[in-house]
Design a protein around this motif. Structure first.
Motif, PDB file in Angstrom:
ATOM      1  N   PRO A   1      19.712  -4.347   7.278  1.00  0.00           N
ATOM      2  CA  PRO A   1      19.136  -4.699   5.978  1.00  0.00           C
ATOM      3  C   PRO A   1      17.620  -4.883   6.016  1.00  0.00           C
ATOM      4  O   PRO A   1      16.939  -4.662   5.015  1.00  0.00           O
ATOM      5  CB  PRO A   1      19.806  -6.031   5.620  1.00  0.00           C
ATOM      6  CG  PRO A   1      20.990  -6.133   6.491  1.00  0.00           C
ATOM      7  CD  PRO A   1      20.716  -5.316   7.711  1.00  0.00           C
TER       8      PRO A   1
ATOM      9  N   GLN B   1      15.284  -2.167   4.759  1.00  0.00           N
ATOM     10  CA  GLN B   1      15.017  -2.092   3.319  1.00  0.00           C
ATOM     11  C   GLN B   1      13.903  -3.042   2.887  1.00  0.00           C
ATOM     12  O   GLN B   1      13.282  -2.845   1.843  1.00  0.00           O
ATOM     13  CB  GLN B   1      16.290  -2.340   2.525  1.00  0.00           C
ATOM     14  CG  GLN B   1      17.340  -1.259   2.714  1.00  0.00           C
ATOM     15  CD  GLN B   1      16.754   0.138   2.519  1.00  0.00           C
ATOM     16  OE1 GLN B   1      16.118   0.423   1.515  1.00  0.00           O
ATOM     17  NE2 GLN B   1      16.954   1.012   3.504  1.00  0.00           N
ATOM     18  N   VAL B   2      13.662  -4.093   3.665  1.00  0.00           N
ATOM     19  CA  VAL B   2      12.506  -4.956   3.397  1.00  0.00           C
ATOM     20  C   VAL B   2      11.243  -4.115   3.532  1.00  0.00           C
ATOM     21  O   VAL B   2      10.360  -4.130   2.671  1.00  0.00           O
ATOM     22  CB  VAL B   2      12.467  -6.163   4.362  1.00  0.00           C
ATOM     23  CG1 VAL B   2      11.129  -6.887   4.295  1.00  0.00           C
ATOM     24  CG2 VAL B   2      13.614  -7.124   4.054  1.00  0.00           C
TER      25      VAL B   2
ATOM     26  N   ASN C   1      11.050  -0.822   3.474  1.00  0.00           N
ATOM     27  CA  ASN C   1      11.082   0.223   2.448  1.00  0.00           C
ATOM     28  C   ASN C   1      10.522  -0.326   1.129  1.00  0.00           C
ATOM     29  O   ASN C   1       9.683   0.308   0.484  1.00  0.00           O
ATOM     30  CB  ASN C   1      12.513   0.729   2.275  1.00  0.00           C
ATOM     31  CG  ASN C   1      12.592   1.897   1.333  1.00  0.00           C
ATOM     32  OD1 ASN C   1      11.704   2.744   1.292  1.00  0.00           O
ATOM     33  ND2 ASN C   1      13.652   1.956   0.553  1.00  0.00           N
ATOM     34  N   HIS C   2      10.980  -1.517   0.732  1.00  0.00           N
ATOM     35  CA  HIS C   2      10.501  -2.134  -0.504  1.00  0.00           C
ATOM     36  C   HIS C   2       8.995  -2.431  -0.410  1.00  0.00           C
ATOM     37  O   HIS C   2       8.241  -2.158  -1.344  1.00  0.00           O
ATOM     38  CB  HIS C   2      11.279  -3.436  -0.788  1.00  0.00           C
ATOM     39  CG  HIS C   2      10.832  -4.122  -2.026  1.00  0.00           C
ATOM     40  ND1 HIS C   2      11.300  -3.777  -3.273  1.00  0.00           N
ATOM     41  CD2 HIS C   2       9.941  -5.122  -2.218  1.00  0.00           C
ATOM     42  CE1 HIS C   2      10.716  -4.537  -4.183  1.00  0.00           C
ATOM     43  NE2 HIS C   2       9.883  -5.369  -3.561  1.00  0.00           N
TER      44      HIS C   2
ATOM     45  N   LEU D   1      15.523 -10.841  -1.866  1.00  0.00           N
ATOM     46  CA  LEU D   1      15.923 -10.660  -0.468  1.00  0.00           C
ATOM     47  C   LEU D   1      17.438 -10.640  -0.305  1.00  0.00           C
ATOM     48  O   LEU D   1      17.964  -9.845   0.485  1.00  0.00           O
ATOM     49  CB  LEU D   1      15.279 -11.741   0.392  1.00  0.00           C
ATOM     50  CG  LEU D   1      13.743 -11.692   0.409  1.00  0.00           C
ATOM     51  CD1 LEU D   1      13.176 -12.934   1.052  1.00  0.00           C
ATOM     52  CD2 LEU D   1      13.248 -10.434   1.084  1.00  0.00           C
TER      53      LEU D   1
ATOM     54  N   ASP E   1      19.522  -9.608  -2.580  1.00  0.00           N
ATOM     55  CA  ASP E   1      19.918  -8.298  -3.114  1.00  0.00           C
ATOM     56  C   ASP E   1      19.710  -7.202  -2.078  1.00  0.00           C
ATOM     57  O   ASP E   1      20.545  -6.325  -1.902  1.00  0.00           O
ATOM     58  CB  ASP E   1      19.134  -7.971  -4.386  1.00  0.00           C
ATOM     59  CG  ASP E   1      19.556  -8.805  -5.584  1.00  0.00           C
ATOM     60  OD1 ASP E   1      20.599  -9.501  -5.498  1.00  0.00           O
ATOM     61  OD2 ASP E   1      18.832  -8.767  -6.606  1.00  0.00           O
ATOM     62  N   ILE E   2      18.568  -7.233  -1.397  1.00  0.00           N
ATOM     63  CA  ILE E   2      18.275  -6.247  -0.355  1.00  0.00           C
ATOM     64  C   ILE E   2      19.306  -6.354   0.765  1.00  0.00           C
ATOM     65  O   ILE E   2      19.874  -5.361   1.210  1.00  0.00           O
ATOM     66  CB  ILE E   2      16.841  -6.442   0.199  1.00  0.00           C
ATOM     67  CG1 ILE E   2      15.811  -5.988  -0.836  1.00  0.00           C
ATOM     68  CG2 ILE E   2      16.659  -5.703   1.520  1.00  0.00           C
ATOM     69  CD1 ILE E   2      14.366  -6.314  -0.476  1.00  0.00           C
TER      70      ILE E   2
END
Length: 180
Positions: free
Chosen positions: A126, A129-130, A132-133, A168, A170-171
């Protein structure tokens, strides 16, 4: 009655933030091609973070490549965030995480429990994706040129993300739901 958790879970990842920003979509009047300047330098800032299912984000930024010393310091930082609890950290098998020096540190800490993701499995992490965001939303089309400026901007944007546990969570759970 629910039993109080005895450990905190974090998933850790490292990344590189480039001085060359991710370019986003833009608009311009018809017939006018939009132009965006980009720095010609190919440098960046190395970064580490860890995300928890409850929406916590811990991060650190470096102006050099991440090695065992930085990985150990980051694990120590996580332990300081939870001084009385056991800490379960899931991370990839990159060299700074699996070196003899890092392994010795992990084995010397009774409260630290590290588990490794299978090789080449970024979709299970996960924390990917932090980054990526951060790169595609928070730092999109940034115009910083010196490393120090990029590091400052990244720190501010990561602090902003860290102050939003809902984002966070949600990610974190978007990735976990894909796995199961």
């Amino acid at each position: 009655a629910f039993e109080k958790p005895r450990a905190s879970l974090y998933v850790e990842e490292q990344s590189n933030l480039s001085l060359t920003s991710v370019m986003g979509k833009t608009s311009a009047p018809k017939g006018k091609t939009p132009k965006q300047s980009v720095p010609g330098r190919r440098s960046g800032v190395a970064a580490m973070s860890a995300i928890s299912p409850c929406g916590s984000l811990v991060f650190t930024l470096h102006e050099k490549r991440i090695a065992s010393t930085e990985a150990i310091r980051f694990l120590g930082q996580l332990l300081k965030h939870h001084p009385r609890r056991h800490l379960v950290v899931v991370m990839d098998q990159s060299r700074p995480h699996t070196s003899k020096k890092t392994q010795a540190f992990i084995e010397s800490r009774k409260r630290l429990h590290v588990y490794y993701l299978p090789p080449y499995s970024p979709n299970f992490n996960p924390d990917e994706q932090v980054w990526n965001h951060l790169k595609h939303q928070e730092l999109k089309s940034h115009q910083t040129t010196p490393k120090k400026q990029l590091k400052g901007l990244a720190r501010r944007r990561l602090r902003h993300m860290a102050s939003n546990p809902s984002l966070l969570r949600d990610i974190f759970f978007a990735v976990v739901s894909l796995i199961y």
